[in-house]
Design a protein around this motif. Sequence first.
Motif, PDB file in Angstrom:
ATOM      1  N   SER A  30       0.888  -1.083   0.029  1.00 50.94           N
ATOM      2  CA  SER A  30       0.079   0.055   0.110  1.00 50.94           C
ATOM      3  C   SER A  30       0.889   1.444  -0.031  1.00 50.94           C
ATOM      4  CB  SER A  30      -0.882   0.014   1.283  1.00 50.94           C
ATOM      5  OG  SER A  30      -1.673   1.041   1.211  1.00 50.94           O
ATOM      6  N   HIS A  51      -3.586   8.216  -1.383  1.00 52.88           N
ATOM      7  CA  HIS A  51      -3.494   7.007  -0.673  1.00 52.88           C
ATOM      8  C   HIS A  51      -4.010   5.931  -1.505  1.00 52.88           C
ATOM      9  CE1 HIS A  51      -3.251   3.837   2.383  1.00 52.88           C
ATOM     10  NE2 HIS A  51      -3.115   4.592   3.238  1.00 52.88           N
ATOM     11  N   THR A  54      -6.752   3.666   0.582  1.00 50.93           N
ATOM     12  CA  THR A  54      -8.214   4.322   0.792  1.00 50.93           C
ATOM     13  C   THR A  54      -8.636   5.266  -0.312  1.00 50.93           C
ATOM     14  OG1 THR A  54      -6.950   6.464   1.563  1.00 50.93           O
ATOM     15  CG2 THR A  54      -7.359   4.491   3.115  1.00 50.93           C
TER      16      THR A  54
END
Length: 127
Positions: A30, A51, A54
């Motif tokens: 991530s 991000h 998210t």
Amino acid sequence: QVYLVESGGGSVQAGGSLRLSCAVSGFAYSKCMAWFRQGSGKELEGVAVIHSGTGFTYYADSVKGRFTASQDNAKNTLYLQMNSLKPEDTGMYYCAANLADPSCGNQNPKTYMFAYWGHGTQVTVSS
């Protein structure tokens, strides 16, 4: 090895649009991904951050409402759609990446937050 390769820069008249891409390889986690730019004689400026997990984004005031950062996780690619371009948007645009943390996407990106950088793509906006 992590590689970031930008593309999509070019020359455009004021009011026009460009779409930058940043292909990422060697980074499966991530990610916090950002766009920076540097005009002639100016400091490196954070433009947008996203991000990868998210989808949270944050934009510099100078580009808010005109630029949109997005991602295609399947292609491991970051994009920056730039509309209503102004001469002051001229500069070298860089993408940057780092492991995602909770602050990613809720504040303007700073250079020290990112370990991996591309070589940049030039954007020139004429009046």
